[in-house]
Enzyme design. Structure first.
Site, PDB file in Angstrom:
ATOM      1  CG  ASP A  10      24.753  33.211  71.259  1.00  9.71           C
ATOM      2  OD1 ASP A  10      25.293  34.332  71.273  1.00  9.71           O
ATOM      3  OD2 ASP A  10      23.803  32.908  71.993  1.00  9.71           O
ATOM      4  CG  ASP A 104      26.530  38.534  71.381  1.00 12.02           C
ATOM      5  OD1 ASP A 104      25.693  39.033  70.603  1.00 12.02           O
ATOM      6  OD2 ASP A 104      26.262  38.214  72.551  1.00 12.02           O
ATOM      7  CD  GLU A 105      22.203  36.375  68.726  1.00 10.65           C
ATOM      8  OE1 GLU A 105      21.816  35.216  68.513  1.00 10.65           O
ATOM      9  OE2 GLU A 105      21.600  37.166  69.478  1.00 10.65           O
TER      10      GLU A 105
END
Length: 358
Positions: A10, A104-105
Site C-alpha cells: 500500500d 496505489d495498492e
C-alpha cells in the site's frame, strides 16, 4: 492447513507523495490533491495535512478551515497511472501473481516466486526498490491470507513492514479492535459494541448463527476473519464488472435543459471510458445525487451491447424521465455500464500443502 504467502503493498499518501516528489517546494508541507473550489473534494492528503485532521473525501472548504496554509494541487491522473505502472514492474520482478486493488495498492502471492527470498525479504526489497527507483514510500504487510496481509500493511504506516505469522495470528486477531477488521465500518462497529463485541477475542466467541442473525451474510465473513480464515486467492487477472463515470457540479443543476446538457456530456465521457477499457455491457445505470445529499439510482438492461452514443444516450434520457426528481436541485450525475457481454474467469490454482517460513 493450506497456507500461502501473501504480501499487501500500500503506497503511503500516493497522489500527494507523487506531487511532493515532483515539486520539492511542497515537501514537508501540508498538501492535498484536489480543487480548492466551493464544491471541491480532497482526493488525497499528505501526512503533513493529515496531522490537521484532513483526509480524502473531505470537502475543500472544511480542509481549508482546518489548515489555512493548506496547499491545493490539481490531480494529474495520467502521471499517477504511469507511476503505478512502474510500481507494478517492480512487483513482477518477484511474482506474476499480482492483483491490483487500486493504483496505489495490490496483493502479491509469493508462495512460488522468482527469487529464493522469504516473503518478508521480498516485501523489504520491493519497498527499497520503490524508494530508490521512484522516490516514493510504500508500506507492506505479509501473512498467509488477504485479510491479515491487508491489516498488517496498515499496522505500522507510514513506511511500515509487518508480518503476521500463522503461529501468532490468532493472538494478533484476538487483540485487534473490531474497527480495524476489514469490512467493519463505523456503523457496524457501533452495533457490535452494543452487542458487547469490542475486539477479535469477543467476536470469536460469537456463534456463526448469532453473527448471521445480526449482520446478515456478512456475519459469515466476520466469523471467518475472527478465526483467521480467508480463503480468497490472489487473482492475477481481475474481471472488470463495470465501467462508469460521474460529475459533481460546481453549482447545483436546476431545470430540465441544464440536466439534459450535462447528461449528454457524462454520456460522452462514459463512451470514451468504455472504448479505453474495451468493455461492452448490457445494463445502464443512472445515478443522481441531490443537493440534500439524498441519492437515487435506476437501471435498464437491454439485449444489445452498450458502447455507442446512438444506443446509450436515448437510454440515459429514458432513465432520467423515469426518475422522480421532485423539483430537487442536482449535485451529481453518474452513468455506468455493467453486465458484461462476455466474461471469462481465469482458472484458479489449487492450494498446495506447504511448510510455512516467512
Amino acid at each position: 492447513m493450506e497456507r500461502r504467502k501473501i504480501i499487501h503493498i500500500d503506497m503511503d499518501a500516493f497522489y500527494a507523495s507523487v506531487e511532493q516528489r515532483d515539486h520539492p517546494e511542497y515537501r514537508g508541507k501540508p498538501v492535498v490533491v484536489g480543487r480548492p473550489s466551493q464544491r471541491g473534494i480532497v482526493a488525497a492528503a499528505s501526512y503533513e495535512a493529515r496531522k490537521f485532521g484532513i483526509h480524502s473525501a473531505m470537502s475543500a472548504q472544511k480542509a481549508r478551515q482546518l489548515c489555512p496554509a493548506l496547499i491545493f494541487v490539481p490531480s494529474r491522473m495520467d502521471v499517477y497511472k504511469a507511476v503505478s505502472a512502474e510500481i507494478h514492474k517492480i512487483f513482477h520482478e518477484y511474482t506474476d501473481v499480482v492483483e491490483p486493488l487500486a493504483l496505489d495498492e495490490a496483493f502479491l502471492d509469493v508462495t512460488e516466486n522468482k527469487s529464493s527470498l522469504l516473503a518478508t525479504d521480498i516485501a523489504r526489497k520491493i519497498k527499497e526498490e520503490i524508494r530508490g527507483e521512484l522516490g516514493l514510500i510504500a508500506s507492506a504487510g505479509i501473512s498467509y491470507n488477504k485479510f491479515l496481509a491487508k491489516i498488517a500493511s496498515d499496522y505500522r504506516k507510514p513506511d511500515g513492514l509487518y508480518t503476521i505469522h500463522p503461529d501468532k495470528a490468532q493472538e494478533f486477531i484476538d487483540a485487534l479492535p473490531v474497527e480495524m477488521f476489514w469490512g467493519i465500518g463505523k456503523v457496524t462497529a457501533r452495533k457490535m459494541h452494543s452487542l458487547g463485541i469490542h475486539n477479535g477475542a469477543e467476536l470469536r466467541k460469537c456463534s456463526l448463527e448469532m453473527l448471521k442473525r445480526n449482520f446478515g451474510k456478512n456475519g459469515t465473513l466476520y466469523y471467518d476473519f475472527a478465526h483467521g480464515i480467508d480463503l480468497r486467492v490472489v487473482e492475477a487477472e481481475r474481471i472488470r464488472k463495470s465501467v462508469g463515470c460521474e460529475c459533481t457540479f460546481e453549482k447545483d443543476l436546476a431545470g430540465h435543459t441544464a440536466v439534459i446538457i450535462e447528461l449528454y456530456h457524462v454520456t460522452l465521457e462514459l463512451i470514451e471510458r468504455l472504448k479505453r477499457s474495451d468493455f461492452k455491457g448490457r445494463t445502464l445505470t443512472l445515478k443522481i445525487k441531490f443537493n440534500d445529499f439524498s441519492q437515487r439510482t435506476k437501471s435498464i438492461t437491454v439485449e444489445k451491447p452498450l458502447f455507442t452514443k446512438e444506443v446509450l444516450l436515448p437510454l440515459a434520457k429514458k432513465l432520467l424521465r423515469e426518475m422522480d426528481l421532485e423539483q430537487k436541485r442536482i449535485r451529481l450525475l453518474g452513468l455506468s455500464v455493467s453486465h458484461a457481454e462476455e466474461s471469462s474467469s481465469a482458472s484458479t490454482p489449487s492450494p498446495i500443502q506447504l511448510s510455512f517460513d516467512f
